[in-house]
Write an enzyme that holds these catalytic residues in place. Structure first.
Site, PDB file in Angstrom:
ATOM      1  N   ARG A  88       0.849  -1.197   0.000  1.00  0.00           N
ATOM      2  CA  ARG A  88       0.000   0.000   0.000  1.00  0.00           C
ATOM      3  C   ARG A  88       0.880   1.240   0.000  1.00  0.00           C
ATOM      4  NH1 ARG A  88       1.284   1.999   4.741  1.00  0.00           N
ATOM      5  NH2 ARG A  88       1.396   0.679   6.597  1.00  0.00           N
ATOM      6  N   ILE A  92       4.893   3.558   7.927  1.00  0.00           N
ATOM      7  CA  ILE A  92       4.658   2.477   8.885  1.00  0.00           C
ATOM      8  C   ILE A  92       3.442   2.780   9.763  1.00  0.00           C
ATOM      9  CG2 ILE A  92       6.118   3.363  10.778  1.00  0.00           C
ATOM     10  CD1 ILE A  92       7.160   0.371  11.000  1.00  0.00           C
ATOM     11  N   TYR A  94       0.596   0.756  12.862  1.00  0.00           N
ATOM     12  CA  TYR A  94       0.317  -0.356  13.773  1.00  0.00           C
ATOM     13  C   TYR A  94      -1.154  -0.738  13.674  1.00  0.00           C
ATOM     14  CZ  TYR A  94      -1.277  -2.390  18.204  1.00  0.00           C
ATOM     15  OH  TYR A  94      -1.889  -3.179  19.142  1.00  0.00           O
ATOM     16  N   HIS A  95      -1.428  -2.041  13.721  1.00  0.00           N
ATOM     17  CA  HIS A  95      -2.797  -2.540  13.858  1.00  0.00           C
ATOM     18  C   HIS A  95      -2.852  -3.452  15.071  1.00  0.00           C
ATOM     19  CE1 HIS A  95      -3.706  -0.921   9.990  1.00  0.00           C
ATOM     20  NE2 HIS A  95      -2.960  -1.780   9.324  1.00  0.00           N
ATOM     21  N   CYS A 191       3.579   6.551  10.689  1.00  0.00           N
ATOM     22  CA  CYS A 191       3.470   7.161   9.355  1.00  0.00           C
ATOM     23  C   CYS A 191       4.711   7.971   8.994  1.00  0.00           C
ATOM     24  CB  CYS A 191       2.214   8.030   9.257  1.00  0.00           C
ATOM     25  SG  CYS A 191       0.711   7.126   9.659  1.00  0.00           S
TER      26      CYS A 191
END
Length: 232
Positions: A88, A92, A94-95, A191
Site C-alpha cells: 500500500r 509504517i 500499527y494494527h 506514518c
C-alpha cells in the site's frame, strides 16, 4: 455500474491471512475488468467492504522508511507482534485489538475515477463519524488520515489510511483507533511523522471502552451517503 457493496465483518484475523484474501479479491476484479475490455463484455464487477481487527502487527508501506520501525526481531517477538512490508501507500503503522480496520475493495469505475476523491471520501466518512461523538477532526495538509487539533502543538492522529489502486480497483484502507492500546505506537515513528502524537476514541471521550459495533454502523452510514451505495 454496480453500486452494491458486499459487506463482511471478519472479526479478529491474522494480518497476512486477510492480506491474502484482499489480494485474491483484488485480482479477481482486475482480471474481470481485463476480460471485459478484451472481449468487449459487460460483466459486472463486484465491490467488497471488510471490517476486521488484527492481532498486534506493524506494516510498512512501499514508500516507507524501515528506520521508522524501532524494534528488532527479538523485541517484536517479546511484544507478541509481527511485521510486514506491504504494497500500500504510506509509511509504517500499527494494527491491533481495539482498532477498527476497514478494507474497501472497490471498482472505482462503479463510482468515480478519482483516487484523490476516494481518499478524501474515506477521510470524510471518519470525520463525520467522529462528529457524532462530539469530536471535531480534520485533515492535515500533506498527511493522509484524520487528525485532531491540526495546526496546534497538540495535533494527534486518530485514523491512519493507506491504499493501493490498479485499474481503478482499490485495496487496503483505514484504521480507526477506538479502544486501542496506544503504547504499541511508541515502538514506531507512526506514518514516518516525528513529533506527532496518536490518540484513540475512548481516550478522547474519557471512557474505558467505546462500543465498536456502534462506531462501525456510523461509518457505514456515512460511507453509504458519500458513495451513493448499498451494502448487502
Amino acid at each position: 455500474m454496480n453500486k452494491t457493496i458486499q459487506l463482511q465483518d471478519l472479526g479478529l484475523r491474522d494480518y497476512k491471512q486477510v492480506w491474502d484474501l484482499q489480494e485474491a479479491a483484488f485480482k479477481e476484479t482486475v482480471d474481470l475488468k481485463i476480460r471485459n475490455r478484451r472481449e468487449e463484455a459487460q460483466l459486472e464487477t463486484p465491490n467488497h467492504f471488510w471490517f476486521v481487527e488484527h492481532p498486534h502487527v506493524y506494516t510498512l508501506g512501499k514508500s516507507g522508511d524501515e528506520s521508522n520501525m524501532l524494534l528488532n526481531e527479538n523485541q517484536l517477538a517479546a511484544k507478541g507482534a509481527t511485521y510486514y512490508k506491504i504494497n500500500r501507500g504510506g509509511d509504517i503503522t500499527y494494527h491491533g485489538p481495539g482498532q477498527i480496520v476497514g478494507y474497501p475493495i472497490l471498482d472505482l469505475e462503479n463510482f468515480f475515477t478519482d483516487i484523490h476523491k476516494y481518499l478524501r471520501f474515506l477521510e470524510e466518512a471518519i470525520i463525520l463519524t467522529l462528529k457524532e461523538y462530539g469530536l471535531e477532526s480534520s485533515r492535515s495538509e500533506g498527511e493522509t488520515g484524520v487528525w485532531l487539533d491540526v495546526g496546534t502543538p497538540f495535533a494527534r492522529k486518530i485514523c491512519a489510511m493507506g491504499v493501493r489502486a490498479s485499474r481503478w480497483v482499490t485495496m487496503h484502507g483505514f484504521a480507526l483507533n477506538v479502544n486501542v492500546d496506544l503504547g504499541y505506537f511508541d515502538n514506531i515513528i507512526p506514518c514516518g511523522i516525528r513529533g506527532k502524537a496518536v490518540t484513540s476514541l475512548n481516550v478522547e471521550l474519557g471512557l474505558a471502552k467505546v462500543d465498536e459495533a456502534e462506531v462501525k454502523q456510523k461509518i457505514l452510514k456515512h460511507f453509504r451517503v458519500l458513495f451513493e451505495c448499498e451494502f448487502v
